[in-house]
Each structure stands twice: as structure tokens, then as C-alpha cells.
Design an enzyme around this catalytic site. Structure first.
Site, PDB file in Angstrom:
ATOM      1  N   CYS B 152       0.795  -1.224   0.000  1.00 20.45           N
ATOM      2  CA  CYS B 152       0.000   0.000   0.000  1.00 20.45           C
ATOM      3  C   CYS B 152       0.831   1.279   0.000  1.00 20.45           C
ATOM      4  CB  CYS B 152      -0.953  -0.022   1.187  1.00 20.45           C
ATOM      5  SG  CYS B 152      -1.837  -1.579   1.265  1.00 20.45           S
ATOM      6  N   HIS B 285      -2.899   8.401   5.318  1.00 20.21           N
ATOM      7  CA  HIS B 285      -3.179   7.094   4.744  1.00 20.21           C
ATOM      8  C   HIS B 285      -4.645   6.764   5.018  1.00 20.21           C
ATOM      9  CE1 HIS B 285      -2.075   3.345   2.942  1.00 20.21           C
ATOM     10  NE2 HIS B 285      -2.398   2.638   3.999  1.00 20.21           N
ATOM     11  N   GLU B 296      -1.951   6.283  13.076  1.00 23.15           N
ATOM     12  CA  GLU B 296      -1.555   7.448  12.285  1.00 23.15           C
ATOM     13  C   GLU B 296      -1.834   8.746  13.035  1.00 23.15           C
ATOM     14  OE1 GLU B 296      -3.262   7.448   8.376  1.00 23.15           O
ATOM     15  OE2 GLU B 296      -1.712   8.785   7.595  1.00 23.15           O
ATOM     16  N   LYS B 317      -9.890   8.349   1.064  1.00 21.97           N
ATOM     17  CA  LYS B 317     -10.271   6.957   0.776  1.00 21.97           C
ATOM     18  C   LYS B 317     -11.778   6.730   0.859  1.00 21.97           C
ATOM     19  CE  LYS B 317      -5.910   4.535   1.504  1.00 21.97           C
ATOM     20  NZ  LYS B 317      -4.907   5.548   1.829  1.00 21.97           N
ATOM     21  N   HIS B 322      -9.423   2.485  -1.104  1.00 20.32           N
ATOM     22  CA  HIS B 322      -8.006   2.246  -0.858  1.00 20.32           C
ATOM     23  C   HIS B 322      -7.440   1.583  -2.114  1.00 20.32           C
ATOM     24  CE1 HIS B 322      -4.199   1.368   0.637  1.00 20.32           C
ATOM     25  NE2 HIS B 322      -4.461   0.665   1.725  1.00 20.32           N
ATOM     26  N   PHE B 381       1.266  -3.140   4.325  1.00 17.24           N
ATOM     27  CA  PHE B 381       1.595  -4.506   4.746  1.00 17.24           C
ATOM     28  C   PHE B 381       3.111  -4.631   4.864  1.00 17.24           C
ATOM     29  CE2 PHE B 381      -1.922  -7.708   3.383  1.00 17.24           C
ATOM     30  CZ  PHE B 381      -2.791  -7.127   4.293  1.00 17.24           C
TER      31      PHE B 381
END
Lengths: 413, 395
Positions: B152, B285, B296, B317, B322, B381
Site C-alpha cells: 500500500c 493514509h 496514524e 479513501k 483504498h 503490509f
């Protein structure tokens, strides 16, 4: 800041660890063997497989059992590279590592197959049994960055962590990218190289496209051979520790070699095929030499990308002949893929051996070469040679058109 | 810039959609989701692929190839590449990739499992380098060609590396960004992890239930400012710096205190030569999972201290989903446009903030605000964090 190589590690078809690799290569042996005929559509063919089981070595068995093969190979190679460079990172009992003094180290790996076997497992469950059978344990390993990430998790390495794909040039491209990050000051030390396995689905597809060497002779006919008819898929993880010359000096590590120049270009050609002509590969070689401030005659040898494919070897031979000019008669050319097979990691193996050859003074031989092809006007090395090596040009040509050339040289005193 | 997303088939429509707070998340029609727990995603609508390549090539191309080429052509036209010379040997491509070729590879494997013999060339499109190779070939870019795969954060890191290639003089011009297509693999995989919201995701909201998956291709053209000016190319923003840092913690969960993304943001500030006080916007994110949003938020507080509450922090998002390997590209695009136009898009889907997420996430509607410097964050990830620092060009 100049990037130097101060350590290396490998998991190879000759076995795990640098000693097994160096012994196999210098003896001129080939790890390419016949493939078992287990695929429904597969012709008899060759491959250089890493034999299982892989590890766990000092890693926690609890953490190890969750890992896919690429993550295992990469973690073992990374650990050996750190140890050989005198770094202190170590795996921890609970799984997550303690980077200690090496926590700043980054990881840059090149791969084209990491994640494919887990992906096949996931999709087989999905298509046979439905979405409810998709395993949340398998899915995270379908991402290609699992191997580099596991190096970070298992060893506690918290520097820049990335994974790149440039097909068969990925491992060398990773080393070039890591050198750039160090030169730009984005990191002081990075484990860089390649990891790949030969997933059965991919081998099947390649086999049906008839680009793999058929196992019709008694032995694999490899790079620059007159009777070559395709390549042999390979597996392995090959990692070097790159760090800034200042960091190496600060901690008293003796560099094996330095990254003197890198170049990446893209050549025309059909999708999924080797570069169609010698023009761009030649330019990559010349650019890397120019950026290294070296002439072709300064090279101890050239580590070629040739793998036994008809067109690749011919295009590369022409490119090297043109780039080296009059030095082509004197500069030996060595190709490893007759010993280790073709993969995204094979070019990282060539870079790793080039660093060792500069440190120890040898030119590795070309296994799998029985009858040199008449059109190849290069000084291809048949048997290992001893003697000082000042610099090595490592070449990687990839399907899809990417060409990476890297010059490693003896570190400045 | 060039873009194709659930909000539209070009950059202008995508940006206008974001400013309007339009939600691009709806029913998935690309593949059958009847066996999954959820059925929505930010899917790209119909677009005209016929002009991209000859019919024979189109049949072999993956969805990632097609949307990637679509966005690359728009970006090349927008940046007026090819005007006033320019050496294609010094033009490269460095993309963030992911599952762009998976949808077709899945069909190959599905056919093979059913005992049929699908064309082997169909299997090769899944190789993550394929889209960048194809764009390089079709546009005649003969410099660097590379694809970053850090799940990501792929595109964020790719854009940072591309900027370094231009800054170091290795290339004159680099196409960068990211390409990601929806696939059965990522859809059922994230569902298996129970990370997908059955409805449109709601980043930082108390009632959020996970992420919404999305797809997009966003291509940014990076070059030196004087080259761009000489050619009369439109100017969006400057890539001032980038940072990359690993959590070294867990394969799917961020370090709870946000340690990795803190180091990533600080590395980006250092590389841009600026202090936290210079930053006036963060594109988060913000996936809409509890773990991400809290980690975050904690990280932003650690980097900006008391000022954190006064900085508009936005997750797009809830509109574009995403986009995984391309998330960093569409977010860098949104950040650059926000800097250029002095307007930040809203965090769509946010109604009642999670008490643990107590910053200014710009709920409801877009906001006009003068901006000079902004960060765009990506987590991933494997704990592969990345941050871009972008600067308004007249600042």
C-alpha cells in the site's frame, strides 16, 4: 556518499551460505538438474532448485512456520550478510527481531516471483471452495514485499524497506536503487539483492511458450553455447550489505568493493520478450562505465546476463562487443546462469560474486558451456582464473526490455 | 498529471469529484462477490480502451496495463512531452505497482484449475513489471524503468525515488505514480482479514467498520523546474522531499504508536530541509481501520505536537477507496492539487469522530485554505512506510 559492499549472504541451489556457493561456482559445477515431470502440461526441462527444507537456522521455529519460501531464503541470506559484515542484528525468540546497533539498516530486494506460490494457494482455495475458504494467514504473503518485510520484522531492521520488480534484472536493480538511496543520504546501510523461486504455474506457462531449455541432451546447454535452446529457471536469495563509505570506516569494516557506476535503460521489443536489439543494452554498459569513470580495459571481467536463450545471448554478445570495443579481446566474460539458472535474483548473485572476486582475486567460470557459439566474439571464461580484479561490470537484461548495468570496483583506499 | 479513478476517467474529473466530496464507492461488477462478506468497492467506470493499442494487443493487456496506459497518455499530453525536443534516452518510468495484472492472471488459473488450457501468455501479465514496460515501450521512454512493490505504499515510495532520479541528474524526466486494479485476490483477502467495510468506508469515524477497496491509475510527470517552464508545461507542485522507514513490527498491523510512520515523516522533513512548523496539510493514509487511524493519529501528534490540531488532515479513501499500490499516487495527486488550488478535499464518510482520533480531519465539505507545504503518508503490509513532502510552487 559512496556506497560500498561490506558483507554478503546467499541461499543457493548449491546449498545455503557463501562457502557452498563459492565452492560450487569456482569448481565450475552446475546446479541445474532435470525437473521432475509433475506438471500436467510440462515438457522435460531443466531447473536450478533450492532444496528444501530452508532454515530455520537461528530463527524462531514459531515465526518460521508462517513464512513462505521466498521470505525464508531472504531472511537467511540477510542474516548471513549482516554477520559477514560484522553487524549485530539477531533474530529474537519471540519472532520480532532486535536490530540493536543495526536497527537503521534498510532492505531493498528485487523479485518477480515472491508471493506467487501463496497467491496460487489462495486462488486455488477461492476457486475450489469459495471466498470463505481464503486464509487470512496466506493473504499477507501474496504481496511481493513479504520477503523484504520479513527481513525487517525478524531482524528488527527499521531503515527504508522496499521491493522492486524489473523482471530478470530485479536483483541488480535493487542494488542500484539501494546505492542511490545511500548516495542521496536517505539511508546509511541497506541489505540489497534479489530473491526468487520458480513457481510451478510460471514454469508451466514458460514451458508451453517453449522458451525454456528442453531436457533432451545429457546436460544443460547454457550461456553462449552453440546448441543452447532456452534457459533453465533458477531459485535463490543473494544479498549484499551496502553502506556509505563513511559508515564502514566509522565502524572499522573493510569494504569488499564499491558501487562505482550504475545505469538503467529500456530497450524496445515485444512484450515479455528479451530486448530486441543491442543498441540500448550497449548504451547501459557504456553509461555505467562512464559514470564509474573507468574504461573498458580497466575491467577484470564482465559478468554477463546470458542464460542460454537464443536471442538474449546473441543480443548481449553484440552489445558487449560494441561497448567494450578493442578491449573485448582482453576482458574476460563470465556468465553464471549455466550454474544457477535464470531468475530475478540471478543478477544479484553475479554482483555478489563480483564483490567477492574483487576482494579475493578470481574470475568465476561459465558453467554449461560446451561448444562456444561461433558468432560470439568474446573472451568467455571456461575455467576459474586467479588473479587481482580491479573492477567488474555486472550486466542484467530482462524480458520486457529493462537493462541494468552496474560497475563494482576496488574500494578507494 | 493523468488519472483514472472511480471519480472519473481523467485528472480533472477526479479532482473535481474530490472537491465535491463525491463518493465513488458502489457495487462491484468486475467479478462475482456473492460469496464475500461485502459487495462494494471504488470501481472505475466504463472507459474507452480502444484507442490505447491495436485490438490484438488489447486482448493480451491486463486491466492494470489498460488503465496505466490511459493515465500515462493523459499525463504525457498534459506535460507536453515531446514538445521542444527532449531526449527519450533520459526519460524514464518508475511506478508503484500491486495487483494490476491479477484479474487476468486469476482467470488464467481458474481456467487451468478447470482443466482447460488457457494461452500461456495470459499468465505473464501478472508480473508486476509489465505495466511499466508497456508504458515505456508505447511512449518510447528509453531511460530507467522500474516498479516499486511495497503493497500500500508502493506509489509513495516510487514518487520519492523518481524525484531522486531527477534531482541527481540521472534522468531529465520521469513518469511516476501508481497503477492498481481490483482483483478477486485482494477483495477476498482483505475480506478474510475482516478489514473491509460493507458500505463506503468512514476514516477516523467512531462507527467505521474497515476499508473500502479501490482501483486507479495516476501518473505524475516529474522534471526539473526550468525544463518544465521552458516547454510551457503546466506546473502543479514541487516534490520537496521523501522519507521511507520500516516498522519492523508485524506483517498486517501497524506499530500501534505509529513509530514507523513517525520516522518516515521525519525523514521526509529532513530530506526537504524543513521543520514540522512549515507543514500546513497532511494527506493521511487513513484507511478506515481502527488500527491504522489510531496509529496514524498518534504519529501525527508525535511529529507536530500541539500544532497537530491546527493542521487539516484528510483521507480521500472515503471517495476513491483504498487503491493499494496506487493509493500513494492518487493521494500525492490530491495533495499537489490542494497546494496548487488552495483547497483541501473533505474526509468523506466522517460524521462522528472516534474519540481516539481528535484532530481536524476536514469532515463534511472541502475547505479553502492557503497552503505552502503538505505531507502525504502511506502505511503498508509489512510495515513499509513512506512519506512525500510536497511544496506549492510559488512558495
Amino acid at each position: 556518499m559512496r556506497a560500498v559492499i561490506t558483507g554478503a549472504g546467499a541461499v543457493t541451489p548449491f546449498g545455503a551460505g557463501l562457502p557452498a556457493l563459492v565452492e560450487g561456482i569456482l569448481a565450475g559445477r552446475s546446479a541445474v538438474g532435470p525437473e521432475p515431470m509433475d506438471g500436467a502440461w510440462r515438457r522435460a526441462l531443466w531447473a536450478a532448485r533450492v532444496r528444501d527444507p530452508i532454515g530455520p537456522g537461528p530463527f524462531s521455529p514459531m515465526a518460521w512456520r508462517r513464512l513462505d519460501r521466498c521470505s525464508r531464503m531472504a531472511a537467511l541470506a540477510a542474516l548471513e550478510a549482516l554477520a559477514s559484515a560484522g553487524e549485530t542484528a539477531r533474530p529474537a525468540a519471540g519472532g520480532a527481531g532486535d536490530g540493536g546497533l543495526t536497527a537503521e539498516v534498510g532492505v531493498v530486494l528485487g523479485t518477480m516471483s515472491a508471493g506467487v506460490e501463496p497467491l496460487r494457494d489462495l486462488l486455488t482455495a477461492l476457486f475450489r471452495e469459495g471466498p470463505q475458504s481464503v486464509s487470512p494467514m496466506v493473504f499477507p504473503f501474496t504481496v511481493p514485499n513479504a520477503a523484504a518485510s520479513q527481513c525487517s520484522i525478524l531482524l528488527g531492521l527499521k531503515g527504508p524497506n522496499l521491493t522492486v520488480c524489473q523482471m530478470e534484472a530485479s536483483g541488480l536493480g535493487a542494488i542500484a536503487a539501494a546505492a542511490m538511496l545511500i548516495e542521496e543520504g536517505a539511508a546509511e546501510a541497506i541489505l540489497a539483492g534479489g530473491v526468487d523461486e520458480a513457481p510451478s504455474a510460471v514454469v508451466e506457462a514458460w514451458s508451453r511458450m517453449r522458451i525454456l531449455a528442453p531436457a533432451r541432451d545429457r546436460r544443460f546447454r547454457g550461456p553462449f553455447d552453440a546448441r543452447r535452446a532456452g534457459f533453465a529457471p533458477g531459485e535463490g536469495a543473494y544479498v549484499v550489505l551496502l553502506e556509505s563509505a563513511e559508515r564502514a570506516a566509522r565502524r572499522g569494516a573493510r569494504p569488499w568493493a564499491e558501487v562505482a557506476g550504475t545505469a538503467t535503460v529500456h530497450a524496445r521489443g515485444p512484450a515479455h520478450a528479451w530486448p530486441g536489439d543491442a543498441g540500448e543494452p550497449r548504451r547501459a554498459v557504456s553509461l555505467a562505465l562512464e559514470r564509474a569513470g573507468l574504461r573498458a580495459a580497466d575491467l577484470g571481467y564482465v559478468a554477463a546476463s546470458a542464460n542460454g536463450a537464443q536471442r538474449l545471448d546473441a543480443v548481449e554478445a553484440e552489445a558487449l562487443g560494441r561497448a567494450l570495443g578493442s578491449a573485448a579481446e582482453r576482458v574476460p566474460v563470465s556468465a553464471l546462469k549455466g550454474a544457477l539458472g535464470e531468475s530475478a535474483a540471478g543478477c544479484a548473485a553475479a554482483a555478489l560474486l563480483a564483490a567477492l572476486s574483487i576482494r579475493d582475486g578470481f574470475v568465476p567460470p561459465t558453467a554449461g558451456l560446451a561448444d562456444p557459439a561461433s558468432g560470439v566474439r568474446l573472451e568467455v571464461v571456461g575455467e576459474a582464473r586467479r588473479g587481482p580484479v580491479r573492477a567488474v561490470l555486472v550486466n542484467a537484461l530482462a524480458t520486457g526490455g529493462t537493462c541494468v548495468s552496474v560497475v563494482l570496483s576496488r574500494p578507494a583506499a | 498529471v493523468g488519472a483514472i479513478s472511480a471519480l472519473g476517467a481523467n485528472a480533472a474529473a477526479t479532482w473535481e469529484g474530490m472537491i465535491a466530496g463525491r463518493v465513488g464507492i458502489g457495487p462491484v461488477t468486475l467479478f462475482d462477490t456473492s460469496g464475500d462478506r461485502t459487495h462494494t468497492a471504488a470501481q472505475i467506470g466504463e472507459f474507452d480502451a480502444g484507442r490505447l493499442a491495436p485490438a490484438r494487443e488489447l486482448r493480451r493487456a491486463s486491466r492494470g496495463d489498460l488503465i496505466g496506459l490511459h493515465a500515462a497518455l493523459e499525463a504525457a499530453l498534459d506535460a507536453r512531452i515531446g514538445r521542444a525536443g527532449g531526449d527519450p534516452r533520459r526519460m524514464g518510468i518508475l511506478l508503484g505497482g500491486g495487483a494490476g495484472g491479477l484479474l487476468q492472471a486469476e482467470e488464467y488459473l481458474q481456467a487451468a484449475l478447470a482443466g482447460r488450457r488457457p494461452a500461456p501468455s495470459r499468465a505473464l501479465g501478472f508480473f508486476p513489471a509489465t505495466t511499466a514496460d508497456r508504458i515505456a515501450r508505447d511512449l518510447g521512454l528509453r531511460g530507467t524503468c522500474n516498479t516499486v512493490l511495497t503493497a500500500c505504499s508502493s506509489a509513495t515510495i516510487a514518487i520519492g525515488m523518481a524525484a531522486a532520479l531527477v534531482a541527481s541528474g540521472e534522468e531529465d524526466l520521469v513518469l511516476t505514480g501508481g497503477v492498481e486494479a481490483l482483483s478477486r485476490t485482494t477483495y477476498s483477502g482483505f475480506n478474510a482479514l475482516r478489514l473491509v467495510d460493507p458500505e463506503a468506508c468512514r476514516p477516523f469515524d467512531r462507527d467505521r467498520r474497515g476499508m473500502s477497496l479501490g482501483e486507479c491509475a495516476v501518473i505524475l510527470v516529474l522534471e526539473r523546474l526550468d525544463d518544465a517552464r521552458r516547454r510551457g508545461a503546466p506546473l502543479y507542485a514541487e516534490v520537496a522531499g521523501f522519507g521511507i522507514a520500516a516498522d519492523g513490527h508485524h506483517m498486517t498491523a501497524p506499530e500501534p504508536g505509529g513509530d514507523g510512520i513517525v520516522r518516515s515523516m521525519r525523514a521526509a522533513l529532513r530530506s526537504a530541509g524543513i521543520s514540522p512548523d512549515d507543514v500546513d496539510h497532511v494527506n493521511a493514509h487513513g484507511t478506515g481501520t481502527e488500527q491504522n487511524d489510531r496509529a496514524e493519529t498518534a504519529a501525527v501528534k508525535r511529529v507536530f505536537g500541539e500544532r497537530a490540531r491546527r493542521i487539516p488532515i484528510v483521507s480521500i479513501k472515503g471517495m476513491v477507496g483504498h487503491c493499494l499500490g496506487a493509493a500513494g499516487a492518487i493521494e500525492a495527486f490530491a495533495t499537489a492539487m490542494a497546494l496548487r488550488d488552495g483547497v483541501v478535499p473533505p474526509t468523506a464518510g466522517l460524521r462522528t469522530p472516534d474519540p481516539a482520533c481528535d484532530l481536524d480531519y476536514v469532515p463534511g465539505a472541502a475547505r479553502r485554505v492557503a497552503l505552502r507545504v503538505a505531507l502525504s503518508n502511506s502505511l503498508a503490509f509489512g510495515g513499509n512506510n513512506g512519506t512525500l513532502a510536497l511544496r506549492r510552487l510559488d512558495a
